[in-house]
Design a protein around this motif. Sequence first.
Motif, PDB file in Angstrom:
ATOM      1  N   ALA A 193      40.219  40.643  28.663  1.00 25.50           N
ATOM      2  CA  ALA A 193      41.225  39.873  27.923  1.00 25.50           C
ATOM      3  C   ALA A 193      40.619  38.582  27.384  1.00 25.50           C
ATOM      4  O   ALA A 193      40.884  38.181  26.246  1.00 25.50           O
ATOM      5  N   ARG A 194      39.774  37.939  28.203  1.00 25.07           N
ATOM      6  CA  ARG A 194      39.095  36.725  27.736  1.00 25.07           C
ATOM      7  C   ARG A 194      38.158  37.052  26.567  1.00 25.07           C
ATOM      8  O   ARG A 194      38.074  36.306  25.596  1.00 25.07           O
TER       9      ARG A 194
ATOM     10  N   ILE B 265      49.374  45.073  39.597  1.00 20.35           N
ATOM     11  CA  ILE B 265      49.024  43.680  39.830  1.00 20.35           C
ATOM     12  C   ILE B 265      48.503  43.083  38.527  1.00 20.35           C
ATOM     13  O   ILE B 265      47.999  43.790  37.658  1.00 20.35           O
ATOM     14  N   ALA B 266      48.692  41.791  38.401  1.00 20.25           N
ATOM     15  CA  ALA B 266      48.224  41.065  37.219  1.00 20.25           C
ATOM     16  C   ALA B 266      47.472  39.829  37.672  1.00 20.25           C
ATOM     17  O   ALA B 266      47.885  39.165  38.627  1.00 20.25           O
ATOM     18  N   ARG B 267      46.384  39.555  36.983  1.00 18.31           N
ATOM     19  CA  ARG B 267      45.662  38.299  37.173  1.00 18.31           C
ATOM     20  C   ARG B 267      45.726  37.530  35.860  1.00 18.31           C
ATOM     21  O   ARG B 267      45.436  38.081  34.800  1.00 18.31           O
ATOM     22  N   ILE B 268      46.124  36.289  35.935  1.00 16.13           N
ATOM     23  CA  ILE B 268      46.470  35.502  34.750  1.00 16.13           C
ATOM     24  C   ILE B 268      45.661  34.224  34.733  1.00 16.13           C
ATOM     25  O   ILE B 268      45.692  33.450  35.691  1.00 16.13           O
ATOM     26  N   ASP B 269      44.937  34.005  33.647  1.00 12.64           N
ATOM     27  CA  ASP B 269      44.198  32.763  33.435  1.00 12.64           C
ATOM     28  C   ASP B 269      44.827  31.997  32.274  1.00 12.64           C
ATOM     29  O   ASP B 269      45.280  32.602  31.290  1.00 12.64           O
ATOM     30  N   VAL B 270      44.826  30.677  32.366  1.00 18.47           N
ATOM     31  CA  VAL B 270      45.346  29.833  31.296  1.00 18.47           C
ATOM     32  C   VAL B 270      44.193  29.491  30.355  1.00 18.47           C
ATOM     33  O   VAL B 270      43.269  28.767  30.726  1.00 18.47           O
ATOM     34  N   ASP B 271      44.246  30.031  29.136  1.00 16.18           N
ATOM     35  CA  ASP B 271      43.234  29.704  28.129  1.00 16.18           C
ATOM     36  C   ASP B 271      43.419  28.256  27.683  1.00 16.18           C
ATOM     37  O   ASP B 271      44.535  27.786  27.477  1.00 16.18           O
ATOM     38  N   GLY B 272      42.303  27.545  27.536  1.00 13.02           N
ATOM     39  CA  GLY B 272      42.355  26.172  27.049  1.00 13.02           C
ATOM     40  C   GLY B 272      42.767  25.151  28.091  1.00 13.02           C
ATOM     41  O   GLY B 272      43.024  23.991  27.744  1.00 13.02           O
ATOM     42  N   PHE B 273      42.778  25.532  29.363  1.00 16.80           N
ATOM     43  CA  PHE B 273      43.275  24.609  30.387  1.00 16.80           C
ATOM     44  C   PHE B 273      42.340  23.419  30.568  1.00 16.80           C
ATOM     45  O   PHE B 273      42.805  22.270  30.689  1.00 16.80           O
ATOM     46  N   LYS B 274      41.037  23.658  30.589  1.00 19.19           N
ATOM     47  CA  LYS B 274      40.104  22.529  30.726  1.00 19.19           C
ATOM     48  C   LYS B 274      40.237  21.582  29.536  1.00 19.19           C
ATOM     49  O   LYS B 274      40.233  20.351  29.700  1.00 19.19           O
ATOM     50  N   ASN B 275      40.365  22.144  28.351  1.00 18.12           N
ATOM     51  CA  ASN B 275      40.528  21.324  27.163  1.00 18.12           C
ATOM     52  C   ASN B 275      41.813  20.500  27.233  1.00 18.12           C
ATOM     53  O   ASN B 275      41.854  19.342  26.814  1.00 18.12           O
TER      54      ASN B 275
ATOM     55  N   SER C 102      46.954  29.199  25.824  1.00 20.04           N
ATOM     56  CA  SER C 102      47.529  30.548  25.824  1.00 20.04           C
ATOM     57  C   SER C 102      47.195  31.183  27.174  1.00 20.04           C
ATOM     58  O   SER C 102      46.780  30.486  28.099  1.00 20.04           O
ATOM     59  N   ALA C 103      47.383  32.499  27.278  1.00 18.95           N
ATOM     60  CA  ALA C 103      47.112  33.175  28.544  1.00 18.95           C
ATOM     61  C   ALA C 103      46.287  34.427  28.317  1.00 18.95           C
ATOM     62  O   ALA C 103      46.506  35.176  27.356  1.00 18.95           O
ATOM     63  N   SER C 104      45.323  34.662  29.197  1.00 25.41           N
ATOM     64  CA  SER C 104      44.618  35.936  29.294  1.00 25.41           C
ATOM     65  C   SER C 104      45.139  36.641  30.538  1.00 25.41           C
ATOM     66  O   SER C 104      45.157  36.048  31.628  1.00 25.41           O
ATOM     67  N   ILE C 105      45.575  37.889  30.382  1.00 26.69           N
ATOM     68  CA  ILE C 105      46.164  38.622  31.506  1.00 26.69           C
ATOM     69  C   ILE C 105      45.457  39.959  31.670  1.00 26.69           C
ATOM     70  O   ILE C 105      45.345  40.742  30.722  1.00 26.69           O
ATOM     71  N   GLY C 106      44.973  40.204  32.875  1.00 25.15           N
ATOM     72  CA  GLY C 106      44.404  41.498  33.225  1.00 25.15           C
ATOM     73  C   GLY C 106      45.321  42.194  34.205  1.00 25.15           C
ATOM     74  O   GLY C 106      45.692  41.613  35.233  1.00 25.15           O
TER      75      GLY C 106
ATOM     76  N   GLU D 111      38.467  39.317  24.451  1.00 29.65           N
ATOM     77  CA  GLU D 111      39.263  39.589  23.257  1.00 29.65           C
ATOM     78  C   GLU D 111      39.712  38.295  22.579  1.00 29.65           C
ATOM     79  O   GLU D 111      40.301  38.329  21.508  1.00 29.65           O
ATOM     80  N   GLY D 112      39.459  37.165  23.219  1.00 29.44           N
ATOM     81  CA  GLY D 112      39.813  35.883  22.630  1.00 29.44           C
ATOM     82  C   GLY D 112      41.011  35.214  23.247  1.00 29.44           C
ATOM     83  O   GLY D 112      41.472  34.173  22.774  1.00 29.44           O
ATOM     84  N   GLY D 113      41.541  35.792  24.326  1.00 26.34           N
ATOM     85  CA  GLY D 113      42.705  35.192  24.974  1.00 26.34           C
ATOM     86  C   GLY D 113      44.001  35.551  24.281  1.00 26.34           C
ATOM     87  O   GLY D 113      44.027  36.325  23.331  1.00 26.34           O
ATOM     88  N   ASN D 114      45.100  35.003  24.807  1.00 24.09           N
ATOM     89  CA  ASN D 114      46.431  35.296  24.274  1.00 24.09           C
ATOM     90  C   ASN D 114      46.659  36.810  24.250  1.00 24.09           C
ATOM     91  O   ASN D 114      47.255  37.368  23.333  1.00 24.09           O
ATOM     92  N   THR D 115      46.159  37.471  25.302  1.00 23.61           N
ATOM     93  CA  THR D 115      46.022  38.925  25.303  1.00 23.61           C
ATOM     94  C   THR D 115      46.325  39.501  26.679  1.00 23.61           C
ATOM     95  O   THR D 115      46.063  38.878  27.696  1.00 23.61           O
ATOM     96  N   VAL D 116      46.852  40.735  26.676  1.00 22.59           N
ATOM     97  CA  VAL D 116      47.022  41.513  27.910  1.00 22.59           C
ATOM     98  C   VAL D 116      46.097  42.723  27.839  1.00 22.59           C
ATOM     99  O   VAL D 116      46.065  43.420  26.819  1.00 22.59           O
ATOM    100  N   VAL D 117      45.362  42.976  28.902  1.00 17.15           N
ATOM    101  CA  VAL D 117      44.557  44.193  29.018  1.00 17.15           C
ATOM    102  C   VAL D 117      45.022  44.940  30.253  1.00 17.15           C
ATOM    103  O   VAL D 117      45.109  44.366  31.347  1.00 17.15           O
ATOM    104  N   MET D 118      45.356  46.218  30.073  1.00 12.02           N
ATOM    105  CA  MET D 118      45.794  47.065  31.181  1.00 12.02           C
ATOM    106  C   MET D 118      44.700  48.060  31.517  1.00 12.02           C
ATOM    107  O   MET D 118      44.090  48.669  30.619  1.00 12.02           O
ATOM    108  N   GLU D 119      44.432  48.230  32.809  1.00  6.94           N
ATOM    109  CA  GLU D 119      43.465  49.232  33.244  1.00  6.94           C
ATOM    110  C   GLU D 119      44.074  50.028  34.384  1.00  6.94           C
ATOM    111  O   GLU D 119      44.655  49.458  35.317  1.00  6.94           O
ATOM    112  N   THR D 120      43.959  51.360  34.309  1.00  9.12           N
ATOM    113  CA  THR D 120      44.455  52.214  35.379  1.00  9.12           C
ATOM    114  C   THR D 120      43.370  52.393  36.423  1.00  9.12           C
ATOM    115  O   THR D 120      42.206  52.091  36.200  1.00  9.12           O
TER     116      THR D 120
END
Length: 210
Positions: free
Chosen positions: A182-183, A68-78, A153-157, A185-194
Motif C-alpha cells: 500500500a505504501r 486483520i488490518a494494519r494502518i499507517d498514517v501517511d505524512g505523519f512525520k511531515n 492519508s492512510a496506507s492500509i494492509g 502504491e503511494g499511500g491513500n490506498t488499501v491492499v488486501m491479501e488472502t
Amino acid sequence: MTPGLVATARSRREEVRVLEGRVNELLQIERSFARTDPLTSLCNRRAFIDALQKAEARGRRTGERLAIARIDVDGFKNLNDTYSRNEGDQLLRAISTSLSLTTRMGDLAARLENDEFALLLYSCAPDNALKIGRRLVDEVAELGRAYPNARVSASIGMACFTASGPDPDEMMRLAGGALRRARQEGGNTVVMETADRAAREVTAAEPPAV
C-alpha cells in the motif's frame, strides 16, 4: 475473649478487607494500563496480539472468518515537523475515534506503535473487510484536510483468513506485507491479501487534497 478484644479483632478484619479491596483495585488499574495505549485509550500491541491468538484458536474450532488490518498514517512525520507534535497527537486521537466509529460493534481496534494502528475484524469476509478499509481511507483523508501542508492519508494492509489459515504471527506478517505494498502504491490506498497469497486486490482513493 473480652468484648473490647472482640471489637478490636473485628475492626482489624475490616481494615484488612478494605486494604485488600484497594490492592485489588490498584492491580486491576495496573493491568488495564498494561493493555491500553495511554494516548488514544485503544488497546495496545500486547492486548491486540492476545486477542488475535484467542480469535485464531476459536476460529479453528468454529470455522469463523477473521480479517486483520494494519494502518499507517501517511505524512505523519511531515505533519509533526510542519505543525507540531501536539497536532500529531490530536490527529492520532481523531483517527482512533474514526476506527471505533467505522468498525462494527465487537471488532477490536488497537494502536500498535507511533502512527501504526490495527484492526481485528471477527466473522468478516474479504469484501466486507475491503469496505471497512475503504471507509477508513476516506475518513483519514478527510481528517488530513486540516493539515494541507502535510498531505496526510492512510496506507492500509489487510489480510483475511479461514479456520485453516496461518497462525497469528503469519497473519500479522501477511498484513504487514500488504501494508508495504500500500505504501509502494503511494499511500491513500488499501491492499488486501488472502492467506494463500493467490488473490490480491488494490483499491486507491483520490490523492489527498494539497
